[in-house]
Design a protein around this motif. Structure first.
Motif, short mmCIF file in Angstrom:
data_model
loop_
_atom_site.label_atom_id
_atom_site.label_comp_id
_atom_site.label_asym_id
_atom_site.label_seq_id
_atom_site.Cartn_x
_atom_site.Cartn_y
_atom_site.Cartn_z
N ASP A 169 12.97 -3.22 -4.86
CA ASP A 169 13.37 -3.06 -3.47
C ASP A 169 14.15 -4.29 -3.02
O ASP A 169 13.77 -5.42 -3.34
CB ASP A 169 12.12 -2.91 -2.56
N PRO B 14 19.84 1.63 -6.56
CA PRO B 14 19.71 1.00 -5.24
C PRO B 14 20.85 1.46 -4.32
O PRO B 14 21.80 2.11 -4.77
CB PRO B 14 19.85 -0.49 -5.54
N PRO C 259 17.73 3.62 -1.09
CA PRO C 259 18.00 3.91 -2.51
C PRO C 259 18.56 5.33 -2.68
O PRO C 259 18.21 6.24 -1.92
CB PRO C 259 16.63 3.78 -3.17
#
Length: 348
Positions: free
Chosen positions: A155, A183, A222
């Motif tokens: 993340d 991502p 994402p």
């Protein structure tokens, strides 16, 4: 040596206006004009122009049908002259898929910056088209496609892409090769207002990712890609622990809005070593400074190789200034980005 141009348009007024604008600086020579594709076919044989400007809506044969034949039988740099409508934007993107180098929107009464700005932009695009490698692109055989299984990353990781002339097809190649678990992707492509929404919608149709035109304060998720709107800079900021889009209409940067430098600089500052970046085909130097800042912040950076770039301008400057870790053919860039993402470590 001046650049020889053939102007193809069924409007006598547009032919006259384009001829006058193109001839202004002395380095571009309008060697002829044609009223429709049938006329153009004969003039191209006779005059052997370096660049053709082509309208889409014409009698006897649609400009897109003519473009498809031209790129198959006699690859020639073509700049489309497009109407700023939803239909015009869709047809323009199709023209770029068929092999046109670039496009200009026909000037209207309320054209931002006036007719002089339009003329300057048109001349720049003709110069870029004259240097483009459409014959090399037409003959290039893509390597066998190997599916990328994953581009997962922690993340907070981010992919940033910048491009100009030839970028519509280059970005499509990269995004269609990216898996849905990657991502967020932020994109700055030099393109005027009115076209970027349709560009994002077209990418959304073709990709496993969800692609949208960026909106101010939109969270970066994402599996999603965000295209900078025409006439707006796109920056990345962190707010409440989340990466978000920020749009602004502050001054031109490197001669552009959206600017690749503006996007990359914000990514270097906000995301640092958790980012990866790619600079693709285009004329000029926009993006080199920002990409170097990304590399200095610890990001992996890649530039499109000369052999695969329609216009090896922006990637060349980035390479010469030490902004890229490596160069790669366009059909390998998604794989290089995915490989680099596998090595990204969460921020401490």
């Amino acid at each position: 040596m001046s650049i020889k141009v053939l102007v193809v348009d069924d409007s006598a007024l547009i032919r006259e206006v384009l001829t006058r604008m193109l001839s202004r600086d002395g380095d571009i020579d309008v060697v002829g004009t044609a009223t429709d594709p049938i006329d153009a076919r004969e003039k191209i044989k006779q005059l052997n122009p370096d660049v053709v400007t082509l309208d889409i809506e014409m009698p006897n044969m649609n400009g897109l049908a003519f473009l498809e034949k031209l790129m198959r039988l006699r690859p020639t740099p073509v700049v489309m002259v497009s109407t700023l409508t939803k239909k015009g934007a869709s047809e323009t993107l199709l023209a770029l898929e068929l092999g046109a180098v670039d496009f200009v929107a026909k000037p209207s009464a309320e054209f931002a910056g006036g007719i002089d700005a339009f003329g300057a932009g048109l001349r720049d695009k003709i110069r870029a088209a004259a240097k483009s490698d459409v014959r090399g692109q037409a003959s290039r055989v893509d390597a066998p496609k190997v599916a990328i299984r994953t581009a997962a990353a922690p993340d907070g990781a981010l992919i940033a892409i910048g491009a100009s002339t030839g970028g519509v097809e280059a970005i499509r190649t990269v995004l269609t090769n990216m898996p849905a678990d990657c991502p967020p992707i932020v994109i700055a492509q030099h393109m005027p207002a009115g076209f970027t929404g349709r560009f994002a919608a077209r990418l959304d149709e073709l990709c496993a990712l969800k692609v949208a035109e960026a909106e101010d304060r939109m969270p970066l998720l994402p599996g999603h890609a965000y295209v900078a709107p025409g006439d707006f800079h796109l920056r990345v900021e962190r707010s409440s622990g989340q990466l978000k889009c920020r749009l602004g209409q502050d001054g031109l940067e490197s001669g552009h809005r959206p600017s690749v430098d503006v996007l990359f600089t914000s990514v270097a500052k906000t995301v640092g070593a958790m980012a990866v970046g790619a600079i693709l085909t285009g004329m000029g130097r926009d993006g080199a400074r920002g990409l170097k800042l990304m590399r200095e912040a610890g990001a992996y950076t890649v530039g499109q190789s000369q052999a695969s770039a329609l216009v090896y301008g922006m990637p060349r400057v980035a390479f010469e200034e030490g902004a890229v870790v490596e160069q790669a053919p366009i059909d390998q860039i998604a794989g290089r980005l995915a490989n680099a993402l596998n090595k990204v470590r969460p921020a401490a």
